[in-house]
Design a protein around this motif. Structure first.
Motif, PDB file in Angstrom:
ATOM      1  N   UNK A  86      -8.313  -5.025   9.033  1.00 17.12           N
ATOM      2  CA  UNK A  86      -8.654  -3.735   8.845  1.00 17.12           C
ATOM      3  C   UNK A  86      -8.919  -3.235   7.114  1.00 17.12           C
ATOM      4  N   UNK A  87      -7.808  -1.897   7.555  1.00 19.13           N
ATOM      5  CA  UNK A  87      -7.930  -1.505   6.177  1.00 19.13           C
ATOM      6  C   UNK A  87      -6.733  -0.082   5.942  1.00 19.13           C
ATOM      7  N   UNK A  88      -6.137  -0.111   5.206  1.00 27.45           N
ATOM      8  CA  UNK A  88      -4.603   0.636   5.192  1.00 27.45           C
ATOM      9  C   UNK A  88      -4.550   1.558   4.079  1.00 27.45           C
ATOM     10  N   UNK A  89      -4.193   2.630   4.101  1.00 29.49           N
ATOM     11  CA  UNK A  89      -3.476   3.943   3.623  1.00 29.49           C
ATOM     12  C   UNK A  89      -2.606   4.779   3.768  1.00 29.49           C
ATOM     13  N   UNK A  90      -2.029   4.790   2.539  1.00 31.50           N
ATOM     14  CA  UNK A  90      -0.984   5.870   3.023  1.00 31.50           C
ATOM     15  C   UNK A  90      -1.174   7.738   3.195  1.00 31.50           C
ATOM     16  N   UNK A  91      -0.986   7.869   3.559  1.00 31.14           N
ATOM     17  CA  UNK A  91      -1.087   9.420   3.622  1.00 31.14           C
ATOM     18  C   UNK A  91       0.211  10.591   3.837  1.00 31.14           C
ATOM     19  N   UNK A 125       0.884  -1.595   0.419  1.00 32.17           N
ATOM     20  CA  UNK A 125       0.084   0.230  -0.029  1.00 32.17           C
ATOM     21  C   UNK A 125       0.876   1.451  -0.477  1.00 32.17           C
ATOM     22  N   UNK A 126       1.916   0.802  -0.022  1.00 35.44           N
ATOM     23  CA  UNK A 126       3.100   2.041   0.202  1.00 35.44           C
ATOM     24  C   UNK A 126       3.716   2.460  -0.351  1.00 35.44           C
ATOM     25  N   UNK A 127       4.597   1.130  -1.340  1.00 39.39           N
ATOM     26  CA  UNK A 127       5.421   0.888  -2.576  1.00 39.39           C
ATOM     27  C   UNK A 127       4.636   0.874  -4.073  1.00 39.39           C
ATOM     28  N   UNK A 128       3.295   0.500  -4.041  1.00 44.75           N
ATOM     29  CA  UNK A 128       2.382   0.079  -5.440  1.00 44.75           C
ATOM     30  C   UNK A 128       1.869   1.947  -5.722  1.00 44.75           C
TER      31      UNK A 128
END
Length: 324
Positions: free
Chosen positions: A224-229, A205-208
């Protein structure tokens, strides 16, 4: 509030309960076979509408009892379905879903009328799109139509969400006009394989995003769920419930996420929290569309996400912006 447009599939789901999901070449005994309205596009549209969004849907059904039942459900959810094609030559799409005692599932989809949707149908359905609106797409309709819809809506300032499900076999041009990619653990691995980037879902989710373009939200079931901010990982824990059937849970998440972003484009973590609790209610029920909760049914307290910077700046233009 901005409008949520959905272009996607409408299916009738044949649900079969099994003790355990079959392995390759294995026959298992099923029970409690039933039919219920579904399709990823329809599910996500219903979820967004039940979350309180104004929703306009573009898709196709057959001129049959299943198609008529689906149209009734869309109407009950107060979805604008004027651009749902009723085919006189193809049956309503069908999904055969096996659900085991743990609530996990396997799905086989036959597109039926979904395959008859054309670019002209999409153009008609998206004619009213304007800056600040949200377009939600999946991959149960022909991929060229997905690309066409994304390009058309984004060119007018809409924010484009693609739920890359089923996982694509190639990504050439698919993500060019996508702002936010929503995937589960299997789908993010499939995309990582196409991009030649190894890692688990937390890493990917960070490298793509730098390789693929869009920001990513990855749903990971009980994880759970993940994103990057702002370069840091954001984790929204899953709500703990006793799952009966996970069918439609991901679609519930996507629809609620889209509705939340249409209301408040500057707070992705809050949208993820809202979507998480909607999904938690959905898995305690059976079926797809029928399991999706109305917003007033979501009363559980929100989990505390791990958020490095909870404030996302308001976009400089009327289009939504989710930073990587």
């Amino acid at each position: 509030m901005s409008t949520v447009f959905v272009v996607g599939s409408l299916n009738i789901d044949q649900n079969i309960r099994v003790q355990s999901l079959p392995r390759a070449g294995e026959t298992v005994r099923g029970s409690d076979a039933s039919f219920s309205p579904g399709g990823k596009g329809g599910n996500q549209a219903v979820a967004a509408a039940r979350a309180g969004a104004t929703v306009k849907f573009t898709g196709a059904v057959g001129d049959d009892a299943h198609g008529r039942r689906i149209l009734e459900i869309l109407s009950e959810a107060r979805i604008d379905a004027h651009h749902v094609l009723v085919s006189g030559t193809a049956a309503t799409g069908t999904a055969v879903i096996a659900v085991d005692d743990k609530g996990e599932n396997q799905i086989i989809v036959s597109p039926g009328a979904n395959a008859e949707l054309t670019a002209a149908d999409v153009d008609a359905g998206l004619a009213a799109v304007q800056a600040g609106d949200v377009l939600v797409l999946q991959l149960e309709v022909p991929t060229p139509l997905v690309r066409h819809a994304a390009r058309s809506a984004r060119s007018r300032g809409a924010f484009v969400i693609l739920n890359a499900a089923p996982a694509p076999r190639q990504i050439d041009g698919l993500l060019d006009d996508v702002d936010l990619l929503v995937v589960n653990e299997q789908e993010i691995q499939a995309l990582a394989g196409l991009a030649g980037i190894p890692g688990n879902h937390r890493e990917l989710v960070q490298t793509l995003p730098p390789a693929l373009g869009p920001a990513i939200v990855c749903t990971a079931g009980a994880d759970g769920s993940f994103t990057v901010l702002h370069g840091s990982l954001v984790h929204v824990p899953a709500a703990k419930v006793a799952a009966k059937d996970t069918t439609g849970a991901g679609d519930t998440f996507v629809g609620y996420l889209a509705a939340s972003l249409a209301r408040n484009p500057s707070d992705l973590p809050a949208a993820m929290i809202h979507a998480t609790h909607a999904s938690a209610v959905a898995v305690t029920r059976t079926g797809a569309m029928e399991s999706i909760p109305w917003v007033h049914e979501i009363a559980a307290p929100a989990p505390n996400p791990t958020i490095p910077n909870p404030t996302i700046p308001n976009p400089a233009t009327s289009s939504l912006v989710v930073p990587n």
